[in-house]
Design a protein around this motif. Structure first.
Motif, short mmCIF file in Angstrom:
data_model
loop_
_atom_site.label_atom_id
_atom_site.label_comp_id
_atom_site.label_asym_id
_atom_site.label_seq_id
_atom_site.Cartn_x
_atom_site.Cartn_y
_atom_site.Cartn_z
N UNK A 186 0.87 -1.37 -0.05
CA UNK A 186 0.05 0.11 0.05
C UNK A 186 0.87 1.23 -0.06
N UNK A 187 0.33 2.37 -0.39
CA UNK A 187 1.12 3.66 -0.38
C UNK A 187 1.49 3.96 1.02
N UNK A 188 2.78 4.50 1.41
CA UNK A 188 3.00 5.08 2.52
C UNK A 188 2.80 6.48 2.48
N UNK A 189 1.77 7.07 3.05
CA UNK A 189 1.25 8.45 2.59
C UNK A 189 2.30 9.37 3.57
N UNK A 190 3.12 8.67 4.29
CA UNK A 190 4.19 9.55 5.08
C UNK A 190 5.42 9.83 4.12
N UNK A 191 5.38 9.34 3.07
CA UNK A 191 6.46 9.79 2.09
C UNK A 191 6.01 11.00 1.30
N UNK A 192 6.49 12.06 1.34
CA UNK A 192 6.21 13.21 0.44
C UNK A 192 6.19 13.00 -0.84
#
Length: 124
Positions: free
Chosen positions: A41-47
């Motif tokens: 899944x997408x790691x939303x903490x990565x800008x």
């Protein structure tokens, strides 16, 4: 000695099925479900600005996490895939319960990694 995984299409498909089923293989949890979810899944903490500009293709949010490439569509569905040497790919579309495997031994007729993404959009 090769620096890649060498396997048959059926083996790639089985691995894709294992990831599709979040680490569960016919009732046996062989990989942690939490690890599968985190890795695919997408790691939303990565800008978002850390990714190259080509990541912003059309209406998809493309991401990379734990050796998996993926994209999130406007409707929040997502697809993810493993990209291998010479066009070896395992492409997974969870909301359609679909695994697509592409095998090859040359890039001569392989037009690129976005091919399977486009197939995934047709199935969506």
């Amino acid at each position: 000695m090769p620096s890649r995984l060498i396997a048959r299409a059926i083996d790639y498909a089985r691995f894709g099925q294992l990831m599709l089923k979040e680490g569960n293989w016919y009732g046996d949890q062989v990989i942690s479900k939490d690890w599968v979810l985190e890795s695919t899944r997408e790691n939303k903490s990565i800008p978002r600005d850390i990714y190259p500009k080509w990541f912003g293709r059309s209406d998809k949010r493309i991401y990379y996490n734990y050796q998996w490439w993926g994209h999130v569509n406007k409707d929040s569905t997502f697809h993810f895939y493993a990209n291998g040497n010479l066009g070896q790919n395992i492409y997974i579309i969870p909301n359609k319960e679909t695994v697509i495997v592409h095998c090859g031994n040359s890039l001569k007729y392989y037009s690129g990694d976005f091919d399977l993404w486009d197939v995934g959009l047709l199935l969506n």
